[in-house]
Design a protein around this motif. Sequence first.
Motif, mmCIF file in Angstrom:
data_model
loop_
_atom_site.group_PDB
_atom_site.id
_atom_site.type_symbol
_atom_site.label_atom_id
_atom_site.label_comp_id
_atom_site.label_asym_id
_atom_site.label_seq_id
_atom_site.Cartn_x
_atom_site.Cartn_y
_atom_site.Cartn_z
ATOM 1 N N ALA A 254 0.803 -1.221 0.000
ATOM 2 C CA ALA A 254 0.000 0.000 0.000
ATOM 3 C C ALA A 254 0.841 1.278 0.000
ATOM 4 C CB ALA A 254 -0.939 0.001 1.201
ATOM 5 N N ASP A 255 2.041 1.244 0.567
ATOM 6 C CA ASP A 255 2.842 2.459 0.698
ATOM 7 C C ASP A 255 4.218 2.391 0.044
ATOM 8 O OD1 ASP A 255 0.899 3.872 2.173
ATOM 9 O OD2 ASP A 255 1.507 2.859 4.004
ATOM 10 N N ASN A 256 4.553 1.301 -0.624
ATOM 11 C CA ASN A 256 5.878 1.145 -1.227
ATOM 12 C C ASN A 256 5.771 0.848 -2.711
ATOM 13 O OD1 ASN A 256 7.889 1.233 1.091
ATOM 14 N ND2 ASN A 256 6.340 -0.190 1.853
ATOM 15 N N TYR A 257 6.604 1.551 -3.487
ATOM 16 C CA TYR A 257 6.620 1.416 -4.938
ATOM 17 C C TYR A 257 8.058 1.234 -5.393
ATOM 18 C CZ TYR A 257 2.044 3.616 -4.420
ATOM 19 O OH TYR A 257 0.771 3.912 -4.024
ATOM 20 N N ARG A 258 8.214 0.716 -6.616
ATOM 21 C CA ARG A 258 9.546 0.573 -7.209
ATOM 22 C C ARG A 258 9.453 0.848 -8.699
ATOM 23 N NH1 ARG A 258 13.766 -4.265 -6.278
ATOM 24 N NH2 ARG A 258 14.547 -2.826 -4.737
ATOM 25 N N ILE A 259 10.369 1.683 -9.172
ATOM 26 C CA ILE A 259 10.541 1.902 -10.607
ATOM 27 C C ILE A 259 11.780 1.124 -11.005
ATOM 28 C CG2 ILE A 259 11.031 3.594 -12.406
ATOM 29 C CD1 ILE A 259 9.667 5.705 -10.623
ATOM 30 N N THR A 260 11.658 0.272 -12.017
ATOM 31 C CA THR A 260 12.789 -0.495 -12.520
ATOM 32 C C THR A 260 13.009 -0.116 -13.976
ATOM 33 O OG1 THR A 260 12.312 -2.339 -11.027
ATOM 34 C CG2 THR A 260 13.703 -2.805 -12.929
ATOM 35 N N MET A 261 14.221 0.349 -14.279
ATOM 36 C CA MET A 261 14.559 0.778 -15.641
ATOM 37 C C MET A 261 15.654 -0.129 -16.197
ATOM 38 S SD MET A 261 14.635 4.907 -15.133
ATOM 39 C CE MET A 261 14.457 5.260 -16.868
ATOM 40 N N ALA A 262 15.507 -0.505 -17.464
ATOM 41 C CA ALA A 262 16.515 -1.308 -18.144
ATOM 42 C C ALA A 262 17.587 -0.376 -18.703
ATOM 43 C CB ALA A 262 15.880 -2.124 -19.261
ATOM 44 N N VAL A 263 18.731 -0.343 -18.052
ATOM 45 C CA VAL A 263 19.808 0.578 -18.434
ATOM 46 C C VAL A 263 21.083 -0.188 -18.785
ATOM 47 C CG1 VAL A 263 18.917 2.587 -17.204
ATOM 48 C CG2 VAL A 263 20.348 0.951 -15.994
ATOM 49 N N ALA A 264 20.938 -1.256 -19.556
ATOM 50 C CA ALA A 264 22.092 -2.065 -19.955
ATOM 51 C C ALA A 264 23.111 -1.194 -20.677
ATOM 52 C CB ALA A 264 21.640 -3.202 -20.856
ATOM 53 N N GLY A 265 24.370 -1.359 -20.317
ATOM 54 C CA GLY A 265 25.437 -0.606 -20.955
ATOM 55 C C GLY A 265 25.804 0.676 -20.231
ATOM 56 N N PHE A 266 25.076 1.038 -19.191
ATOM 57 C CA PHE A 266 25.378 2.241 -18.415
ATOM 58 C C PHE A 266 25.992 1.851 -17.078
ATOM 59 C CE2 PHE A 266 22.228 3.824 -21.326
ATOM 60 C CZ PHE A 266 22.623 5.127 -21.587
ATOM 61 N N ASP A 267 26.975 2.627 -16.630
ATOM 62 C CA ASP A 267 27.545 2.468 -15.296
ATOM 63 C C ASP A 267 26.821 3.406 -14.340
ATOM 64 O OD1 ASP A 267 29.492 0.607 -16.046
ATOM 65 O OD2 ASP A 267 30.897 2.204 -16.651
ATOM 66 N N GLU A 268 27.014 3.167 -13.039
ATOM 67 C CA GLU A 268 26.374 4.017 -12.028
ATOM 68 C C GLU A 268 26.767 5.475 -12.173
ATOM 69 O OE1 GLU A 268 27.907 1.135 -11.313
ATOM 70 O OE2 GLU A 268 26.562 -0.066 -10.078
ATOM 71 N N ASP A 269 28.019 5.744 -12.562
ATOM 72 C CA ASP A 269 28.466 7.135 -12.674
ATOM 73 C C ASP A 269 27.950 7.832 -13.934
ATOM 74 O OD1 ASP A 269 30.044 5.535 -14.304
ATOM 75 O OD2 ASP A 269 31.871 6.702 -13.966
ATOM 76 N N GLN A 270 27.307 7.099 -14.835
ATOM 77 C CA GLN A 270 26.724 7.700 -16.036
ATOM 78 C C GLN A 270 25.244 8.033 -15.855
ATOM 79 O OE1 GLN A 270 27.864 4.363 -18.601
ATOM 80 N NE2 GLN A 270 28.983 5.861 -19.853
ATOM 81 N N ILE A 271 24.670 7.662 -14.716
ATOM 82 C CA ILE A 271 23.244 7.874 -14.467
ATOM 83 C C ILE A 271 23.082 8.882 -13.340
ATOM 84 C CG2 ILE A 271 21.094 6.791 -13.720
ATOM 85 C CD1 ILE A 271 22.069 4.243 -15.058
ATOM 86 N N GLU A 272 22.170 9.821 -13.540
ATOM 87 C CA GLU A 272 21.875 10.835 -12.526
ATOM 88 C C GLU A 272 20.396 10.756 -12.171
ATOM 89 O OE1 GLU A 272 22.887 15.480 -11.792
ATOM 90 O OE2 GLU A 272 21.999 14.991 -13.733
ATOM 91 N N ILE A 273 20.112 10.730 -10.871
ATOM 92 C CA ILE A 273 18.738 10.686 -10.372
ATOM 93 C C ILE A 273 18.513 11.945 -9.549
ATOM 94 C CG2 ILE A 273 17.067 9.415 -8.990
ATOM 95 C CD1 ILE A 273 18.816 6.904 -9.498
ATOM 96 N N VAL A 274 17.535 12.758 -9.951
ATOM 97 C CA VAL A 274 17.253 14.009 -9.247
ATOM 98 C C VAL A 274 15.791 13.995 -8.829
ATOM 99 C CG1 VAL A 274 17.186 16.522 -9.402
ATOM 100 C CG2 VAL A 274 18.987 15.252 -10.583
ATOM 101 N N ALA A 275 15.561 14.073 -7.521
ATOM 102 C CA ALA A 275 14.198 14.109 -6.983
ATOM 103 C C ALA A 275 13.917 15.512 -6.479
ATOM 104 C CB ALA A 275 14.047 13.097 -5.849
ATOM 105 N N THR A 276 12.823 16.106 -6.959
ATOM 106 C CA THR A 276 12.356 17.382 -6.441
ATOM 107 C C THR A 276 11.043 17.124 -5.732
ATOM 108 O OG1 THR A 276 11.248 17.910 -8.513
ATOM 109 C CG2 THR A 276 13.503 18.712 -8.254
ATOM 110 N N GLN A 277 10.349 18.177 -5.351
ATOM 111 C CA GLN A 277 9.151 18.000 -4.538
ATOM 112 C C GLN A 277 8.103 17.101 -5.198
ATOM 113 O OE1 GLN A 277 7.346 21.621 -3.262
ATOM 114 N NE2 GLN A 277 5.791 20.590 -2.074
#
Length: 152
Positions: free
Chosen positions: A45-68
């Motif tokens: 009821a209170d937990n969600y997950r977004i899963t994205m297929a990002v094959a070929g990308f490293d952690e340092d090539q991905i940026e996640i920005v959360a605003t309000q």
Amino acid sequence: MRAYDFSPLLRTTVGFDRIEQLFRTLERASSENSYPPYNIVRKDADNYRITMAVAGFDEDQIEIVATQNSLKVSGKSEEEKDEVQYLHRGLASRSFAQNFELAETIKVVGATMENGLLHIDLVREIPEELKPRTIEISKPKGKGKLIENKAA
């Protein structure tokens, strides 16, 4: 693109000025590119997950920005330095930017990456002042008492 009239949905709402903008954003998003592919899962009821297929990308090539009220996930692909001649290129490695509209009570709590999948965990946190509460009905002051008028 088809124009929709959302006014019938807004007739019985008060203080939802942002909702029409949200509908317009969703309408635009459905017609845009959906690379990379992703799933949105409700775990409970209170937990969600977004899963994205990002094959070929490293952690340092991905940026996640959360605003309000939004979440932006972007990936910057590095061009291959040595020239490679592909006979078939089925794995896309282009840069991307994906935006998600979040409810005011949804917070991003973490992200992990494993086996080419980026998992972003979200939780619904409802502040105490936004939780439902029972309102007691009281009698107006000064009413309810009968004062007798004594005739002399």
